[in-house]
Design a protein around this motif. Structure first.
Motif, PDB file in Angstrom:
ATOM      1  N   GLY A   1      73.921  72.549  -9.287  1.00 58.58           N
ATOM      2  CA  GLY A   1      73.165  71.749 -10.297  1.00 58.58           C
ATOM      3  C   GLY A   1      71.651  72.204 -10.225  1.00 58.58           C
ATOM      4  N   CYS A   2      71.786  73.586 -10.355  1.00 62.79           N
ATOM      5  CA  CYS A   2      70.455  74.370 -10.438  1.00 62.79           C
ATOM      6  C   CYS A   2      69.616  74.308 -11.786  1.00 62.79           C
ATOM      7  N   GLY A   3      70.195  73.808 -12.725  1.00 62.04           N
ATOM      8  CA  GLY A   3      69.351  73.861 -13.895  1.00 62.04           C
ATOM      9  C   GLY A   3      68.809  74.950 -14.600  1.00 62.04           C
TER      10      GLY A   3
ATOM     11  N   PHE B   1      69.172  69.991  -5.731  1.00 62.10           N
ATOM     12  CA  PHE B   1      67.908  69.448  -6.007  1.00 62.10           C
ATOM     13  C   PHE B   1      68.136  68.397  -6.984  1.00 62.10           C
ATOM     14  N   ASP B   2      67.670  67.261  -6.881  1.00 64.27           N
ATOM     15  CA  ASP B   2      67.560  66.299  -7.950  1.00 64.27           C
ATOM     16  C   ASP B   2      68.710  66.106  -8.758  1.00 64.27           C
TER      17      ASP B   2
ATOM     18  N   PHE C   1      59.313  69.883 -12.402  1.00 62.95           N
ATOM     19  CA  PHE C   1      59.894  70.046 -10.937  1.00 62.95           C
ATOM     20  C   PHE C   1      59.527  71.181 -10.346  1.00 62.95           C
TER      21      PHE C   1
ATOM     22  N   ASP D   1      72.868  62.350 -10.434  1.00 61.03           N
ATOM     23  CA  ASP D   1      73.563  62.631 -11.857  1.00 61.03           C
ATOM     24  C   ASP D   1      74.799  62.981 -12.062  1.00 61.03           C
TER      25      ASP D   1
ATOM     26  N   THR E   1      62.183  69.155 -17.499  1.00 64.42           N
ATOM     27  CA  THR E   1      62.442  69.002 -16.161  1.00 64.42           C
ATOM     28  C   THR E   1      62.018  70.203 -15.169  1.00 64.42           C
TER      29      THR E   1
ATOM     30  N   ASP F   1      75.519  75.290 -12.180  1.00 64.36           N
ATOM     31  CA  ASP F   1      75.300  74.314 -12.951  1.00 64.36           C
ATOM     32  C   ASP F   1      76.617  74.232 -14.134  1.00 64.36           C
ATOM     33  N   PHE F   2      76.908  73.097 -14.555  1.00 63.34           N
ATOM     34  CA  PHE F   2      77.878  72.818 -15.684  1.00 63.34           C
ATOM     35  C   PHE F   2      77.349  73.026 -16.816  1.00 63.34           C
ATOM     36  N   HIS F   3      76.020  73.168 -17.028  1.00 57.67           N
ATOM     37  CA  HIS F   3      75.232  73.348 -18.470  1.00 57.67           C
ATOM     38  C   HIS F   3      75.043  74.513 -18.836  1.00 57.67           C
TER      39      HIS F   3
ATOM     40  N   ALA G   1      79.528  76.261 -13.501  1.00 56.24           N
ATOM     41  CA  ALA G   1      80.355  75.760 -12.503  1.00 56.24           C
ATOM     42  C   ALA G   1      80.178  74.152 -12.273  1.00 56.24           C
ATOM     43  N   PRO G   2      81.108  73.443 -12.067  1.00 57.34           N
ATOM     44  CA  PRO G   2      80.874  72.153 -11.664  1.00 57.34           C
ATOM     45  C   PRO G   2      80.747  72.052 -10.304  1.00 57.34           C
ATOM     46  N   ALA G   3      80.027  70.935  -9.689  1.00 59.03           N
ATOM     47  CA  ALA G   3      79.654  70.675  -8.555  1.00 59.03           C
ATOM     48  C   ALA G   3      80.857  70.435  -7.669  1.00 59.03           C
TER      49      ALA G   3
HETATM   50  C1  LIG Z   1      67.517  66.670 -13.240  1.00 65.14           C
HETATM   51  S1  LIG Z   1      68.461  68.109 -13.545  1.00 65.14           S
HETATM   52  C2  LIG Z   1      67.906  69.098 -11.952  1.00 65.14           C
HETATM   53  C3  LIG Z   1      68.161  70.432 -12.172  1.00 65.14           C
HETATM   54  C4  LIG Z   1      67.586  71.403 -11.198  1.00 65.14           C
HETATM   55  N1  LIG Z   1      68.181  71.098  -9.910  1.00 65.14           N
HETATM   56  C5  LIG Z   1      65.953  71.388 -10.778  1.00 65.14           C
HETATM   57  O1  LIG Z   1      65.871  70.483  -9.734  1.00 65.14           O
HETATM   58  O2  LIG Z   1      65.305  71.627 -11.755  1.00 65.14           O
HETATM   59  C6  LIG Z   1      70.196  67.689 -12.938  1.00 65.14           C
HETATM   60  C7  LIG Z   1      71.140  68.918 -13.029  1.00 65.14           C
HETATM   61  O3  LIG Z   1      72.393  68.470 -12.494  1.00 65.14           O
HETATM   62  C8  LIG Z   1      73.515  69.252 -13.426  1.00 65.14           C
HETATM   63  N2  LIG Z   1      74.519  68.578 -13.071  1.00 65.14           N
HETATM   64  C9  LIG Z   1      74.854  67.108 -13.433  1.00 65.14           C
HETATM   65  N3  LIG Z   1      76.011  66.685 -13.002  1.00 65.14           N
HETATM   66  C10 LIG Z   1      76.645  68.011 -12.543  1.00 65.14           C
HETATM   67  C11 LIG Z   1      77.769  68.353 -12.239  1.00 65.14           C
HETATM   68  N4  LIG Z   1      78.750  67.508 -11.918  1.00 65.14           N
HETATM   69  N5  LIG Z   1      78.007  69.600 -11.853  1.00 65.14           N
HETATM   70  C12 LIG Z   1      77.181  70.603 -12.015  1.00 65.14           C
HETATM   71  N6  LIG Z   1      75.978  70.296 -12.518  1.00 65.14           N
HETATM   72  C13 LIG Z   1      75.710  68.949 -12.850  1.00 65.14           C
HETATM   73  C14 LIG Z   1      72.837  69.243 -14.829  1.00 65.14           C
HETATM   74  O4  LIG Z   1      73.444  70.084 -15.852  1.00 65.14           O
HETATM   75  C15 LIG Z   1      71.367  69.466 -14.655  1.00 65.14           C
HETATM   76  O5  LIG Z   1      70.947  70.837 -14.757  1.00 65.14           O
END
Ligand SMILES: C[S@@+](CC[C@H](N)C(=O)[O-])C[C@H]1O[C@@H](n2cnc3c(N)ncnc32)[C@H](O)[C@@H]1O
Length: 352
Positions: free
Chosen positions: A180-182, A246-247, A147, A251, A143, A203-205, A230-232
């Motif tokens: 959700g910055c990955g 971003f993208d 991206f 999700d 990803t 990002d929560f991951h 942190a969660p969104a």
């Molecule tokens: C498709 S990836 C995009 C990552 C990054 N934004 C990029 O464009 O490269 C989706 C990301 O959203 C994060 N994500 C999904 N649901 C989330 C939530 N509820 N809170 C925080 N992060 C979340 C995932 O962990 C993942 O890193």
């Protein structure tokens, strides 16, 4: 039912093209990991033996790999001297990490999709979700690599300037959250472009945040870019001038809840930038090559990722503007518009 021979032939023609692409995908990932494309790009045109020597790999395997690449038009082959080479365009797309056309990361995502098959077969039966974190690591790295080139080409040059007054604010010095910055590709690109601003990636991951932190150190921007798990719906901080997603909105399990939280953390004159995969509102208008990629990824990755979270709204990667507008306005935003687009992305601007 009577079989229309011409239609059958057309279907089989598609199948041959598709199966060739699917089988070829694994060889792209192998070549990318071994540095075969990069070594071939260094030139001049070379035999399989030479490429094997330069990459410290087995010559017989390399010959078969090169033959597969040539059959897919991913490398050029000259039978006169039995040499293989990458032309400028092939090298740009396959060997130049970070070029706007760099594609190998996309095939890493595809390998993760294949590895998810048993889990998704179960998920279809149970209706349960499959969380982002439950995928193979190839998804997280793929990803980022797939991206980042699009962000590098568009984010600073086109997307941020398309939002009212945002570029000027970032130049003066602003507070920016990337939710959700990955691996933080978008956060770091913005941080490099706007040295007077401070950036907070969430990002929560947790493993993705580790990678992002290491990248911030490596790029020498860790003093003004912080990455945290942190969660969104509950990321920390207030008075952001810009919040970006971003993208990842589609999700999320509860994108409306996330929108409401973004609203609370934004300054009253702040802006929420939402980058989503390109999509039209109606299914029949997404039945094209780009929609095909997104619907497939959405089936195996995005929709089950949302289902795995609270609410489980399952927007899907082809939600389209009308559904995103609905989510954003239910989250308390009064203004919403499509700011700009590319063939792969829609960029929305939301304001309180
Ligand atoms: C498709 S990836 C995009 C990552 C990054 N934004 C990029 O464009 O490269 C989706 C990301 O959203 C994060 N994500 C999904 N649901 C989330 C939530 N509820 N809170 C925080 N992060 C979340 C995932 O962990 C993942 O890193």
């Amino acid at each position: 039912m009577a079989i229309d021979d011409a239609k059958l032939q057309a279907f089989i023609g598609n199948f041959v093209r598709d199966l060739g692409a699917v089988m070829h995908a694994a060889t792209i990932v192998v070549g990318d990991q071994l540095g075969l494309y990069k070594a071939l790009a260094a030139g001049p045109p070379m035999t399989a033996d030479t490429l094997a020597q330069r990459t410290d790999t087995d010559a017989r395997y390399v010959r078969e790999w090169l033959s597969a690449q040539a059959a897919s038009s991913y490398v050029d082959y000259d039978p006169a001297n039995d040499c293989f080479s990458l032309n400028a365009e092939q090298a740009f797309a396959l060997a130049e990490e970070g070029s706007p056309a760099f594609v190998p990361g996309a095939f890493q995502i595809a390998t993760a999709q294949f590895k998810a098959i048993p889990k998704m077969v179960r998920a279809f039966r149970t209706g349960l979700g499959l969380g982002w974190h439950e995928h193979d690591v190839a998804l997280f790295h793929g990803t980022e690599r797939f991206f980042r080139p699009g962000y590098a080409a568009n984010l600073v040059a086109n997307w941020l300037p398309a939002l009212e007054g945002v570029d000027a604010k970032l130049k003066r010095g602003a507070r920016v959250a990337d939710v959700g910055c990955g691996h933080g590709a978008s956060t770091l690109i913005m941080a490099q472009a706007y040295p007077a601003s401070r950036f907070f990636g969430f990002d929560f991951h947790a493993p993705s945040i580790e990678v992002a932190r290491a990248a911030a150190e490596r790029e020498g921007v860790a003093d003004r870019v912080a990455f945290d798990v942190a969660p969104a719906k509950s990321f920390p901080g207030l008075d952001y001038d810009l919040v970006a997603v971003f993208d990842c909105l589609h999700d999320m399990g509860d994108p409306v809840g996330a929108a409401a939280h973004v609203r609370e953390t934004l300054r009253n004159d702040g802006c929420w930038m939402i980058v989503e995969p390109f999509a039209n509102d109606r299914l029949q208008h997404n039945l094209n090559p780009v929609g095909r990629i997104f619907y497939s990824a959405s089936t195996m990755i995005c929709t089950p990722a949302s289902r795995a979270q609270e609410v489980g709204l399952c927007l899907g990667a082809q939600a389209g503007e009308a559904r995103v507008r609905d989510v954003v306005s239910r989250g308390g935003f009064k203004h919403f518009r499509r700011a700009t687009e590319t063939p792969f992305n829609l960029v929305y601007e939301a304001r309180p």
